[in-house]
Design a protein around this motif. Structure first.
Motif, PDB file in Angstrom:
ATOM      1  N   GLY A 179       0.812  -1.204   0.000  1.00 26.39           N
ATOM      2  CA  GLY A 179       0.000   0.000   0.000  1.00 26.39           C
ATOM      3  C   GLY A 179       0.850   1.261   0.000  1.00 26.39           C
ATOM      4  O   GLY A 179       1.801   1.392   0.772  1.00 26.39           O
ATOM      5  N   GLY A 180       0.507   2.203  -0.900  1.00 28.53           N
ATOM      6  CA  GLY A 180       1.256   3.445  -1.037  1.00 28.53           C
ATOM      7  C   GLY A 180       2.323   3.398  -2.102  1.00 28.53           C
ATOM      8  O   GLY A 180       2.865   4.455  -2.474  1.00 28.53           O
ATOM      9  N   GLN A 181       2.663   2.229  -2.631  1.00 28.05           N
ATOM     10  CA  GLN A 181       3.682   2.120  -3.661  1.00 28.05           C
ATOM     11  C   GLN A 181       3.041   2.146  -5.050  1.00 28.05           C
ATOM     12  O   GLN A 181       1.853   1.848  -5.211  1.00 28.05           O
ATOM     13  CB  GLN A 181       4.495   0.840  -3.469  1.00 28.05           C
ATOM     14  N   LYS A 182       3.851   2.480  -6.044  1.00 29.84           N
ATOM     15  CA  LYS A 182       3.387   2.552  -7.427  1.00 29.84           C
ATOM     16  C   LYS A 182       3.823   1.307  -8.182  1.00 29.84           C
ATOM     17  O   LYS A 182       4.877   0.733  -7.905  1.00 29.84           O
ATOM     18  CB  LYS A 182       3.926   3.802  -8.127  1.00 29.84           C
ATOM     19  N   ARG A 225      -1.181   3.698  -8.172  1.00 32.69           N
ATOM     20  CA  ARG A 225      -0.739   3.665  -6.777  1.00 32.69           C
ATOM     21  C   ARG A 225      -1.636   2.700  -5.992  1.00 32.69           C
ATOM     22  O   ARG A 225      -2.871   2.799  -6.055  1.00 32.69           O
ATOM     23  CB  ARG A 225      -0.790   5.063  -6.161  1.00 32.69           C
ATOM     24  N   PRO A 227      -3.657   1.361  -3.016  1.00 28.39           N
ATOM     25  CA  PRO A 227      -4.258   2.001  -1.839  1.00 28.39           C
ATOM     26  C   PRO A 227      -3.724   1.401  -0.536  1.00 28.39           C
ATOM     27  O   PRO A 227      -3.193   0.290  -0.495  1.00 28.39           O
ATOM     28  CB  PRO A 227      -5.757   1.717  -1.999  1.00 28.39           C
ATOM     29  N   THR A 228      -3.887   2.138   0.542  1.00 32.52           N
ATOM     30  CA  THR A 228      -3.478   1.655   1.854  1.00 32.52           C
ATOM     31  C   THR A 228      -4.352   0.472   2.270  1.00 32.52           C
ATOM     32  O   THR A 228      -5.562   0.472   2.055  1.00 32.52           O
ATOM     33  CB  THR A 228      -3.593   2.774   2.890  1.00 32.52           C
ATOM     34  N   HIS A 230      -3.970  -2.499   0.992  1.00 29.40           N
ATOM     35  CA  HIS A 230      -4.046  -3.380  -0.162  1.00 29.40           C
ATOM     36  C   HIS A 230      -2.634  -3.764  -0.594  1.00 29.40           C
ATOM     37  O   HIS A 230      -1.644  -3.143  -0.197  1.00 29.40           O
ATOM     38  CB  HIS A 230      -4.779  -2.715  -1.331  1.00 29.40           C
TER      39      HIS A 230
END
Length: 305
Positions: A179-182, A225, A227-228, A230
Motif C-alpha cells: 500500500g502506497g507504492q506505485k 498507486r 491504496p493503503t 491493499h
C-alpha cells in the motif's frame, strides 16, 4: 524351578511364568464360581419369607444375572502377555464416544481461522519456475493467531502468499507492491510481452463462460498507486496467471497466509523460496521443459490424432 523340566532344572521363561500366573488365576475363579440358580432362588425365597412385611427385597438370582451383565460390559485388565481386546464392546464404546472430540480437534488444526500453520498442495502453472504446477507440498503460515488477537500481519515485497477471492477459491501469488507504492498496471514484466496483443495478460472469464477482455487497452507505461491496506499480487509466470492485473489491488484481509517452507520434493529444486522474483519464462520455454508437464491445447477448428 520345576522338577519336570529335566535333570538341569532350567528356570521359567517370562512367557511361561505369565502363562502359569494366568492358569492360577483361572483356577481361583473356578473355585469361587457363581451360585447355582436353584440355590440362589431358594435363598431368595428364604430371604423374602424372612423379610419384614411391607419391604421389597431383590431376589439373589436377578442380582447375580445383572451383575454378570454388567461384568460383560466392563473392560477386563489386560494380563501380561495376553491378547488385546480393542474390538470388544467395552472398548469400542469409549473409542466411538471420542470421535466428535477428534473431529473438532481436526477442524481446529486444519482451519485457517484457528491453526497457525497449514499444509498446501499446489496446482497450476502461474508460479513457474518457483512453484511447479503439480506435486509440490508447502507449509503456509496462516497468521490466524495474530488475527484472533486483533493484530495486523505485516507483509513484505516478494512474499509468496495465498489469497482468497470473492468466489472462495484460493490462489498463490507474489507480492509486487504494498500500500502506497506505485506499480505498472499491466505488470512488472510487461515489456517482455510487447509482441503479444494481450501484453501477457490472460483474458478473464465472464459469468456466461465466454472469454472477455479484462479491461480497456491503456498505455503500457501507465502506473497506479496501491491504496493503503491493499497489495499488488502477480504470478511469476504472467501469461498463465490471473492476479492484480485483472482484479486490481487485493485487500490484505483477503490474504490467508504466507508460504514459508517447501516440504516436498526435498532438495531437488534449485529455485528456493526467496523474496527475489525470478525472470519470467517464455511460453515456449515452459512448454519445452518436460519437468513442468505442460501441454499445448489444440486451437478450435483443428483435429488431432
Amino acid at each position: 524351578f520345576r522338577g519336570d523340566r529335566g535333570l538341569h532344572k532350567q528356570p521359567f521363561s517370562r512367557k511361561e511364568r505369565r502363562q502359569l500366573e494366568r492358569e492360577q488365576r483361572k483356577k481361583k475363579k473356578k473355585k469361587k464360581g457363581s451360585p447355582d440358580l436353584k440355590k440362589s432362588s431358594s435363598k431368595s425365597k428364604g430371604s423374602l419369607a424372612k423379610g419384614e412385611s411391607g419391604t421389597t427385597q431383590v431376589p439373589t438370582q436377578w442380582y447375580s444375572l445383572v451383575k454378570e451383565r454388567l461384568k460383560a460390559w466392563t473392560p477386563d485388565p489386560r494380563t501380561p502377555g495376553g491378547k488385546s481386546r480393542l474390538l470388544d464392546r467395552a472398548h469400542a464404546w469409549p473409542l466411538l464416544s471420542r470421535i466428535p472430540l477428534w473431529l473438532v480437534l481436526a477442524y481446529i488444526l486444519t482451519s485457517d481461522d484457528f491453526a497457525p500453520y497449514s499444509i498446501d498442495v499446489t496446482q497450476g502453472p502461474s508460479m513457474l519456475p518457483t512453484i511447479y504446477p503439480m506435486g509440490d507440498i508447502y507449509v503456509r503460515e496462516t497468521g490466524a493467531w495474530w488475527r484472533a488477537l486483533g493484530w495486523s500481519v505485516s507483509y513484505q515485497v516478494g512474499d509468496i502468499v495465498v489469497w482468497r477471492d470473492s468466489d472462495g477459491s484460493y490462489a498463490c501469488k507474489r507480492i509486487v507492491a504494498l500500500g502506497g507504492q506505485k506499480v505498472l498496471v499491466h505488470g512488472q514484466y510487461v515489456f517482455r510481452y510487447l509482441d503479444r496483443p494481450d501484453l501477457g495478460i490472460c483474458d478473464s472469464v465472464g459469468r456466461d463462460g465466454e472469454h472477455q477482455q479484462h479491461q480497456e487497452r491503456r498505455e503500457v507505461s501507465e502506473v497506479v498507486r496501491v491504496p493503503t491496506g491493499h497489495v499488488w499480487l502477480e504470478g511469476d509466470f504472467p501469461p498463465f496467471s490471473r492476479d492484480s492485473r485483472q482484479y486490481g489491488p487485493i485487500p490484505t484481509s483477503s490474504i490467508r497466509g504466507r508460504i514459508v517452507m517447501r516440504l516436498w520434493p526435498l532438495g531437488s529444486r534449485k529455485q528456493s523460496l526467496t523474496r527475489q522474483r525470478p525472470e519470467p519464462l517464455s511460453v515456449d520455454e515452459a512448454l519445452s521443459n518436460s519437468n513442468y508437464n505442460l501441454h499445448k491445447m489444440p486451437t478450435s477448428g483443428t483435429t488431432t490424432r
